[in-house]
Design an enzyme around this catalytic site. Structure first.
Site, PDB file in Angstrom:
ATOM      1  N   GLU A   1       1.176  -0.451  -5.157  1.00 12.21           N
ATOM      2  CA  GLU A   1       0.241   0.634  -5.406  1.00 12.21           C
ATOM      3  C   GLU A   1       1.092   1.904  -5.487  1.00 12.21           C
ATOM      4  O   GLU A   1       1.444   2.499  -4.468  1.00 12.21           O
ATOM      5  CB  GLU A   1      -0.789   0.752  -4.290  1.00 12.21           C
ATOM      6  CG  GLU A   1      -1.843   1.799  -4.625  1.00 12.21           C
ATOM      7  CD  GLU A   1      -2.415   2.518  -3.407  1.00 12.21           C
ATOM      8  OE1 GLU A   1      -3.394   3.261  -3.575  1.00 12.21           O
ATOM      9  OE2 GLU A   1      -1.867   2.370  -2.297  1.00 12.21           O
TER      10      GLU A   1
ATOM     11  N   ASP B   1       0.820  -1.206   0.000  1.00 15.97           N
ATOM     12  CA  ASP B   1       0.000   0.000   0.000  1.00 15.97           C
ATOM     13  C   ASP B   1       0.857   1.261   0.000  1.00 15.97           C
ATOM     14  O   ASP B   1       1.923   1.314   0.619  1.00 15.97           O
ATOM     15  CB  ASP B   1      -0.881  -0.023   1.258  1.00 15.97           C
ATOM     16  CG  ASP B   1      -1.773   1.196   1.369  1.00 15.97           C
ATOM     17  OD1 ASP B   1      -2.640   1.364   0.497  1.00 15.97           O
ATOM     18  OD2 ASP B   1      -1.610   1.976   2.318  1.00 15.97           O
TER      19      ASP B   1
END
Length: 634
Positions: A367, A314
């Site tokens: 990401e 993330d």
């Protein structure tokens, strides 16, 4: 209760690796371990707290009294405190009471390596084990073949707390998910499930992105072995498991990692690097070797003990740049005067090398929303070493295009064609994720223009375009049946919508697109190579039509894709082709079974010796309104 006894699981080699930032299985040494010493059962504790004056284990067993069970600091300046407490058993709750050398500050902390945690809002760690009899040997043995980069990779992104609730509105359990979710994902044909963070987190509105228990699956849905069962059942059904992993930041909850031993232990001491202004959270000190060992050990832990097949990392962009969400004067350049965080770059390379050198057939997925170079290229050529990267530009441009009324689309076709200018610069995954269906952005279905028929036709067209575009796929839960409302983490998806034909038709489209993606090699082989794609015509702006070819290893597998982005049926629409033969329609998003109008090409179409689009041959097709049609050549 017996007092603490001297004991250690740590060797000199362990300490050397830990200090060098190269101990990637720290969970075997630190934390709470059920062991037997000289015939006596109990628990060995070890915790890193170099700024501590004293460390006590407190819990129900000693009425949470500091000093009753005090650990001993190691002699080797590692800052690790350890000891064996006889008689403690599985299920006992505990914390570390730490008195700091810094002005006598006292903290009471959950174990950073706890395998299980109390159900929030309770915050204690729980002594536990990882005993489980796995039944996924076939999956694990064959995984390296299943997860190669030229294989289908279609991901269903799930937030467990809101996928489905029971009749009373309460969470399902891991055991219930092992039936309901597994059957549903198998039915719809996704190759993988990606769980939004399941590591223990204190605050539901964080969706799991503010972690405290990095080594413990959240107790909201059951015990650690229950989560193992869920992974096991997914594997037995032929479905891979990806976990969201959050090494980018952590909350400052009193029982968490922040200010752990009265000092900035896990977080960077310089607030310009150690505090995240967007999320009001703390940032790991990636330049501290012991912190690197902690984080990489955590990644390895989930791959080893929970048989996880991939980690989606993330907020990588926030880690890579020193000036991320910071104004001038709020950040300090690196030693070369640049904005890149050199410690993070080094850490991410180490992380990826550790993952890929220890496990076959797994993937790491970044990401990462910027143009940082070579995110998904190997470290030995200077890349960060990720297996894939989210294609955020594609997501943004595509959704922006589809929100436009079809009458205006002819002026914006470059929004779609632009992605092909950089599609192979990274190993891209196309994401329509949870971030696109919150904060007033509407659901994916809710963004589509037109009346009800056109909204659903546009949605089918969007998904058809997505699944025939090069790259792997990710779809957030609910999007697969046209969830109408924005995602609400406090409730269930709107499953009642499946009683309506249009919504059920979307689910059928996704099911068939997953089958198409898996069945036809041209859609997944070489999906990260420019050899997999060839334009037929990208410049028919006037009609808002695009046509292209997808290619696999064998030219006989080539597929022809035609997208009509307007609600106008186009008869005798000609596309150029390179050889004689016939083409047959194998998928049509306007099919009646999906809620479409049923316009299409029911018979094989002969390719004629009529030059078109710069090619020697061509075929005349019928293009249904707002549709993707896929053809096989023979």
């Amino acid at each position: 209760m017996n007092k603490v006894q001297s004991y250690s699981l740590l060797t000199d080699f362990d300490i050397d690796l830990f200090k060098a930032g190269k101990h990637f299985r720290l969970y075997e040494k630190l934390g709470a371990h059920l062991i037997e010493v000289n015939g006596v059962k109990g628990v060995y504790f070890a915790v890193w707290a170099p700024s501590a004056r004293s460390v006590s284990v407190v819990g129900d067993f000693n009425y949470w009294i500091q000093g009753e069970h005090q650990l001993q600091v190691r002699w080797d300046s590692s800052g690790i405190w350890e000891g064996f407490i006889p008689g403690l058993e599985k299920g006992t709750t505990y914390k570390y009471k730490i008195q700091s050398n810094n002005n006598g500050i006292i903290t009471e902390k959950a174990d950073p390596f706890a395998l299980y945690c109390e159900h929030p809002p309770h915050t204690a760690s729980v002594i536990w084990d990882l005993d489980y009899k796995w039944k996924d040997k076939s999956w694990m043995d064959n995984r390296k073949d299943k997860n190669g980069l030229d294989k289908p990779y279609s991901v269903y992104e799930v937030h467990l707390g809101s996928w489905k609730r029971n009749a009373e509105g309460k969470f399902l359990t891991y055991v219930e998910f092992a039936e309901d979710l597994v059957n549903y994902v198998k039915e719809t044909g996704f190759t993988h499930v990606e769980f939004m963070p399941i590591m223990e987190y204190p605050y539901d509105p964080s969706w799991g992105y503010q972690l405290v228990g990095y080594f413990a699956p959240t107790s909201r849905f059951g015990k650690p072995q229950d989560f193992m069962l869920l992974v096991d059942k997914l594997h037995q059904a032929g479905i891979g498991v990806i976990l969201d992993w959050v090494p980018s930041h952590f909350p400052d909850d009193a029982h968490g990692l922040g200010f752990f031993d009265g000092s900035n232990l896990f977080e960077h001491p310089d607030r310009r690097k150690g505090y995240h202004p967007d999320w009001k959270s703390l940032v790991f000190n990636y330049g501290r070797n012991e912190v690197r060992s902690f984080l990489i050990s955590n990644a390895i832990f989930w791959l080893q003990h929970y048989h996880v097949d991939g980690l989606r990392v993330d907020a990588v962009a926030s880690m890579l740049y020193l000036d991320y969400s910071r104004e001038e004067g709020e950040w300090e350049p690196n030693i070369f005067g640049g904005r890149e965080n050199l410690d993070t770059i080094s850490f991410l390379k180490d992380f990826n090398e550790a993952v890929y050198s220890n496990f076959e057939g797994v993937q790491t997925i970044a990401e990462e929303s910027t143009s940082f170079p070579m995110v998904s290229r190997p470290t030995f050529v200077g890349g960060l070493g990720f297996g894939m990267k989210w294609m955020m530009g594609w997501m943004h441009d595509t959704l922006q295009y589809f929100q436009k009324e079809p009458i205006y689309r002819k002026y914006h076709q470059n929004d779609l064609t632009f992605s092909m200018t950089y599609a192979f610069s990274e190993n891209f995954m196309l994401p329509l994720s949870h971030d696109e269906v919150v904060y007033g952005k509407k659901s994916i279905a809710g963004r589509m223009p037109g009346d009800e028929w056109q909204k659903f036709a546009n949605l089918r067209l969007l998904y058809g375009y997505m699944f025939t575009h090069p790259g792997t796929k990710l779809l957030f839960m609910g999007a697969e049946f046209g969830q109408s409302s924005e995602w609400n983490f406090e409730g269930s998806l709107d499953w009642h919508l499946l009683q309506y034909d249009f919504h059920n038709g979307i689910k059928k489209v996704i099911t068939d697109l997953n089958a198409l993606y898996k069945t036809y090699p041209a859609l997944h082989e070489k999906q990260f190579s420019p050899e997999s794609f060839e334009w037929i015509n990208y410049s028919d702006h006037q009609n808002a039509v695009m046509s292209y070819i997808r290619k696999g290893h064998n030219p006989k597998d080539d597929l022809i894709i035609v997208c009509n982005f307007t609600p106008v049926t186009r008869e005798n629409y000609r596309i150029g082709l390179s050889k004689k033969g016939k083409i047959t329609e194998i998928f049509n998003s306007d099919d009646i079974i999906y809620g479409g109008s049923g316009v299409g090409n029911s018979k094989a179409i002969k390719i004629e010796a009529d030059p078109w689009n710069g090619r020697d041959f061509s075929a005349a097709l019928v293009l249904p309104p707002l549709s993707v049609t896929v053809f096989k050549m023979s």
